[in-house]
Design an enzyme around this catalytic site. Structure first.
Site, PDB file in Angstrom:
ATOM      1  N   VAL F  77       0.852  -1.184   0.000  1.00 61.33           N
ATOM      2  CA  VAL F  77       0.000   0.000   0.000  1.00 61.33           C
ATOM      3  C   VAL F  77       0.888   1.234   0.000  1.00 61.33           C
ATOM      4  CG1 VAL F  77      -1.835   1.208   1.248  1.00 61.33           C
ATOM      5  CG2 VAL F  77      -1.654  -1.301   1.383  1.00 61.33           C
ATOM      6  N   CYS F  78       0.634   2.161  -0.929  1.00 57.47           N
ATOM      7  CA  CYS F  78       1.445   3.388  -0.984  1.00 57.47           C
ATOM      8  C   CYS F  78       1.288   4.160   0.319  1.00 57.47           C
ATOM      9  CB  CYS F  78       1.032   4.259  -2.159  1.00 57.47           C
ATOM     10  SG  CYS F  78       1.864   5.868  -2.124  1.00 57.47           S
ATOM     11  N   ILE F  79       2.375   4.365   0.997  1.00 56.22           N
ATOM     12  CA  ILE F  79       2.309   4.959   2.335  1.00 56.22           C
ATOM     13  C   ILE F  79       1.831   6.411   2.283  1.00 56.22           C
ATOM     14  CG2 ILE F  79       4.777   5.582   2.311  1.00 56.22           C
ATOM     15  CD1 ILE F  79       4.796   4.877   5.320  1.00 56.22           C
ATOM     16  N   ALA F  82      -1.818   6.492   1.581  1.00 54.66           N
ATOM     17  CA  ALA F  82      -2.579   5.884   2.676  1.00 54.66           C
ATOM     18  C   ALA F  82      -2.719   6.821   3.868  1.00 54.66           C
ATOM     19  CB  ALA F  82      -1.916   4.574   3.103  1.00 54.66           C
TER      20      ALA F  82
END
Lengths: 130, 98, 127, 98, 127, 130
Positions: F77-79, F82
């Site tokens: 998940v793209c931090i 997110a």
């Protein structure tokens, strides 16, 4: 006059909730009253306490809280749309046996009937969608 | 008397065309968000329907996007958020197109 | 169009369905709102236009893509006394759809009738 | 050789038109999700461009929406998810239009 | 178009910007991806088409609606060695935009050049 | 062959993540390998542990977990995307002083570079958007 606002878009992906916020400020500046802001569809993501934008960007969930607190209006989140999307208060977290709740302070989960009610009780209902 | 808000560009979406099929002469249309691109002279939907009702464009959204008045249909009135609220005062019913 | 002319007082909520049924949650959530409106004692009308007319197609099988679809909810409309179902003729013609291909009985509206329908409802929810 | 997936209806969006401006003769177009409505005979974009490349429609998405083969352009081939994977095997590059 | 013809080996990633800049997060997040690609040592090209060409307009003032905009990131592109910026001529003409109205220097592509550009990149991210 | 999948739409509002899931199953059924599923833009909402659909609807975050666990691929998940949208692991919750984390088990926050990496390392990268 008495306004209610419906928001159908999330806090970061779309402009909808930002437009609604600017509109709400303009409504209050004109001396009108806001009764309720209702979050539905992806708009429920606005009610997450965990939204953490960079410091130089607006924190919309927080700004709504402050505006609602100052001007005493309701931030109501459709409970069915919210639990499907993972926005839970403590009660729903218990009900679905989830490890945490994430509904931001100042927001309440309630039924879709509160949107119908807003359309009946307010002089104006305006919607902002994605 | 109804206020219609439209938030999508007519260059990529047919939203405004759908809106126009529901509008009557004393209605108002307010272009907001990406809908402001419909105010450009090159956006053909306005020209086709210009006599039908009163058109507005939200100034903050238009300027945020770099739109210049000289490139927009002069018949479309520019209003700010305060003017947006006034339009909702004047129209009992608001229909949001998105 | 005698319906449209005479019922002005009673019609309170119009829900417009403009989005295709399966690609997003709009159709389901718009229908939820219509049912809740009716449960609150409001007179609710539905208008299908744009890609929303595809929601009326028969033989939909949303299970194929893991969805529940709106067919069961559509069948429940009479129980909620939601009887005023309208479809824009222009949208049907544009998509080449005949009334026989629709799973639900709707009144077809022509170009003149469309603005009238919106004006005669106190509140329009437009999805 | 590129595979293009398109997921929006051409009756409300101009997405497919944009896609077609980037397609060359040995490319393939696969209509998925709400893009399957572009397979209808009444969707004009296909007719305008039919010779340009090979067209497919995702069966699960089409049937989920009640589309019948008889109402669709016969030149468009129906593939299921397994056929979708085969198309991605055959095309080294995939461009998703949404 | 000598650029397009000769650089086939080097071009690895093409990011297409098709959405209007301020209405959604797409423009920002697409640009983030382009910069990260370049930081990973990839040769990144950008193509603006459809409503994405509006991202190139000068005199944008996104602060008016509480946004940061992409102007600063666009100015930083040369630092990331992202020099291949293309814009579809068709999209400009359709919207009545001249090159002088654009804040960024782009190479205008005609109809024949568009498919070529896509084909010569190993990976296309299309937003 | 080696596939990676990028998902840009949320778990309930749009079909994108559902299509991606069906595609992933078909990829595996053909004997291919999946390297990574990457969640970006509103796709990050798929990684919420709090998503609570009704019992007769699919729980997509959970289904991805199970598929990834069975077939040993990464759910990344793209931090940046997110945290802006309120999807946090324990580390980020601490960093932003938030009361809870909500990243589902089996998912990991990481940089956007992992999407670039997937495009380089996989034979095929396919994207599903809203």
């Amino acid at each position: 006059m008495n306004y209610s606002i419906a928001i159908y878009g999330g806090p970061y992906g779309h402009q909808a909730s930002h437009s609604a916020y600017h509109f709400a400020q303009a409504v209050l500046a004109k001396g009108h009253h806001i009764q309720r802001v209702f979050f539905y569809h992806d708009g429920v993501y606005n009610a997450s306490a965990l939204v953490s934008p960079p410091q130089d960007e607006v924190n919309l969930p927080q700004q709504w809280q402050q505006l609602a607190n100052t001007h005493q209006f309701e931030l109501t989140v459709c409970i069915a749309a919210a639990v499907r999307r993972g926005v839970l208060d403590a009660n729903e977290a218990r009900r679905y046996q989830k490890p945490a709740a994430n509904l931001a302070e100042g927001y309440q989960l309630s039924g879709l009937g509160q949107l119908i009610d807003a359309s009946l009780e307010s002089d104006r209902l305006i919607s902002f969608g994605p | 008397m109804m206020l219609h808000t439209v938030n999508k560009s007519g260059f990529s979406s047919k939203l405004l065309e759908e809106c126009l099929r529901t509008v009557q002469a004393d209605d108002a249309i307010l272009l907001i968000e990406d809908g402001v691109y419909n105010a450009l002279k090159t956006a053909r939907t306005f020209t086709d329907q210009q006599a039908q009702c009163t058109w507005y464009v939200l100034m903050e959204d238009a300027k945020a996007r770099g739109l210049q008045a000289e490139h927009c249909h002069p018949e479309i009135q520019w209003v700010d958020y305060s003017g947006f609220v006034e339009l909702t005062e004047q129209h009992a019913s608001i229909c949001s197109w998105f | 169009m005698s319906d449209l002319e005479t019922s002005q007082q009673d019609n309170q909520i119009l829900v417009i369905f403009r989005k295709a049924p399966a690609g997003s949650a709009w159709a389901r959530e718009a229908l939820d709102l219509a049912l809740v409106g009716a449960a609150f004692g409001q007179k609710v009308s539905l208008l299908f236009m744009g890609d929303g007319v595809f929601q009326l197609l028969e033989q939909q099988n949303p299970k194929l893509i893991g969805q529940k679809g709106t067919q069961a909810m559509m069948q429940a409309l009479p129980m909620y006394e939601i009887d005023n179902l309208y479809v824009e003729g222009h949208s049907l013609v544009e998509r080449g759809l005949d009334l026989e291909q629709l799973a639900v009985n709707c009144q077809v509206l022509n170009a003149d009738e469309m603005p009238k329908l919106l004006q005669q409802h106190q509140q329009v929810f437009n999805f």
